[in-house]
Design a protein around this motif. Structure first.
Motif, short mmCIF file in Angstrom:
data_model
loop_
_atom_site.label_atom_id
_atom_site.label_comp_id
_atom_site.label_asym_id
_atom_site.label_seq_id
_atom_site.Cartn_x
_atom_site.Cartn_y
_atom_site.Cartn_z
N PHE A 37 45.45 34.71 40.57
CA PHE A 37 44.99 36.04 40.96
C PHE A 37 43.47 36.12 40.94
CE2 PHE A 37 43.22 39.91 39.05
CZ PHE A 37 43.39 40.80 40.10
N ALA A 38 42.86 35.64 39.86
CA ALA A 38 41.40 35.71 39.73
C ALA A 38 40.71 34.91 40.82
CB ALA A 38 40.98 35.20 38.35
N MET A 41 41.13 36.81 44.15
CA MET A 41 40.30 38.01 44.17
C MET A 41 38.82 37.66 44.30
SD MET A 41 40.59 41.27 44.28
CE MET A 41 42.05 41.93 43.49
N ARG A 42 38.42 36.55 43.71
CA ARG A 42 37.02 36.12 43.85
C ARG A 42 36.69 35.84 45.31
NH1 ARG A 42 34.88 30.96 40.53
NH2 ARG A 42 36.52 29.97 41.77
N GLU A 43 37.59 35.16 46.02
CA GLU A 43 37.34 34.90 47.44
C GLU A 43 37.27 36.21 48.22
OE1 GLU A 43 36.42 32.12 48.65
OE2 GLU A 43 36.74 31.06 46.75
N LEU A 82 34.54 37.58 37.69
CA LEU A 82 35.69 36.71 37.92
C LEU A 82 35.34 35.25 37.66
CD1 LEU A 82 37.06 38.52 41.08
CD2 LEU A 82 38.27 38.26 38.90
N ASP A 83 34.09 34.86 37.93
CA ASP A 83 33.64 33.51 37.56
C ASP A 83 33.86 33.29 36.06
OD1 ASP A 83 32.80 32.78 40.10
OD2 ASP A 83 30.70 33.32 39.75
N SER A 84 33.44 34.27 35.27
CA SER A 84 33.58 34.16 33.81
C SER A 84 35.04 34.13 33.39
CB SER A 84 32.85 35.33 33.12
OG SER A 84 31.47 35.30 33.41
N ARG A 178 49.53 38.98 32.90
CA ARG A 178 49.62 38.93 31.44
C ARG A 178 48.26 38.86 30.75
NH1 ARG A 178 54.77 35.00 30.11
NH2 ARG A 178 56.05 35.59 31.88
N ASP A 179 47.21 38.68 31.53
CA ASP A 179 45.87 38.58 30.95
C ASP A 179 45.26 39.98 30.88
OD1 ASP A 179 43.52 36.41 30.43
OD2 ASP A 179 42.72 38.18 31.45
N GLU A 180 45.08 40.50 29.68
CA GLU A 180 44.64 41.89 29.53
C GLU A 180 43.27 42.16 30.16
OE1 GLU A 180 44.98 43.32 25.56
OE2 GLU A 180 47.15 42.96 25.46
N PRO A 181 42.26 41.30 29.96
CA PRO A 181 40.97 41.57 30.62
C PRO A 181 41.10 41.60 32.14
CG PRO A 181 40.67 39.99 28.85
CD PRO A 181 42.15 40.17 29.01
N LEU A 182 41.91 40.72 32.71
CA LEU A 182 42.10 40.74 34.16
C LEU A 182 42.85 41.98 34.61
CD1 LEU A 182 42.91 37.08 35.27
CD2 LEU A 182 40.90 38.44 35.83
N GLN A 183 43.78 42.44 33.80
CA GLN A 183 44.50 43.66 34.17
C GLN A 183 43.57 44.87 34.15
OE1 GLN A 183 48.13 43.55 31.61
NE2 GLN A 183 49.17 43.48 33.59
#
Length: 212
Positions: A37-38, A41-43, A82-84, A178-183
């Motif tokens: 997903f990350a 989304m970065r692209e 998103l890089d981070s 499932r990744d809270e920061p990404l959510q």
């Protein structure tokens, strides 16, 4: 204006979407779907930055230039974020197993969303958003990639389907990631890009494209 330390803008708005589609297609889904997903989304955000840079370089409408300036800076910040996130996830793989019904559903949602990354999808939706003369129906897709002759209209019309795809990706992550920061990031992406869609739709309504 746009940041001159970044790569120059693309030749056309559609060129930015072609680059996004090619890079997204090359991403392997793998087993870590939050990472996928990350990366997708970065692209997507990189394309928004490129499109906004072209609008800032060649556009004319003051209101749309203001919108493009805001989008350029906001999406560049999202790319860096998103890089981070990607570096964090790659350095510390999650402990959960992805072979579950939930992860399979997320995988299907993300795969469906990538179909919307294809420039043809953006081209067809843009015809609806900006009117039948926005991208000439008698032109081939290659000819249409050159745009309408109005950078302002190309930017506004193509930004709508571009952002709609971002929203699809964000909803998939919110529902099944499932990744809270990404959510958390997905929540703000959904909110902010819906607002940006509304802004350019208002502009398109106020500036109908005249037939050639």
């Amino acid at each position: 204006m746009f940041n001159n330390t970044q790569p120059g803008p693309p030749a056309t708005m559609m060129a930015a979407l072609h680059t996004m589609a090619e890079h997204s297609k090359a991403l392997p889904p793998g087993t870590n779907l939050d990472l996928y997903f990350a990366q997708l989304m970065r692209e997507n955000h990189r394309a928004a930055v490129s499109m906004s840079a072209l609008e800032l370089q060649q556009g004319h409408d003051p209101e749309l230039l203001r919108i493009a300036q805001d989008i350029y800076h906001a999406h560049q910040q999202l790319v860096w974020g998103l890089d981070s996130a990607i570096e964090r996830i790659q350095a510390q793989p999650p402990t959960y197993h992805d072979h579950t019904t939930q992860s399979e559903r997320l995988s299907r949602l993300l795969e469906a969303a990538t179909a919307g990354l294809h420039p043809a999808a953006h081209r067809n939706i843009a015809k609806v958003e900006a009117g039948p003369d926005s991208l000439n129906h008698h032109h081939t897709p290659k000819q249409e990639d050159g745009g309408t002759g109005s950078i302002d209209h190309d930017y506004a019309a193509l930004l709508v389907p571009h952002h709609q795809n971002s929203i699809t990706l964000a909803r998939a992550e919110l529902e099944l990631g499932r990744d809270e920061p990404l959510q958390r990031a997905a929540y703000f992406i959904l909110r902010d890009q819906q607002r940006e869609i509304e802004q350019v739709q208002v502009w398109l309504t106020q500036h109908p494209r005249q037939g050639k």
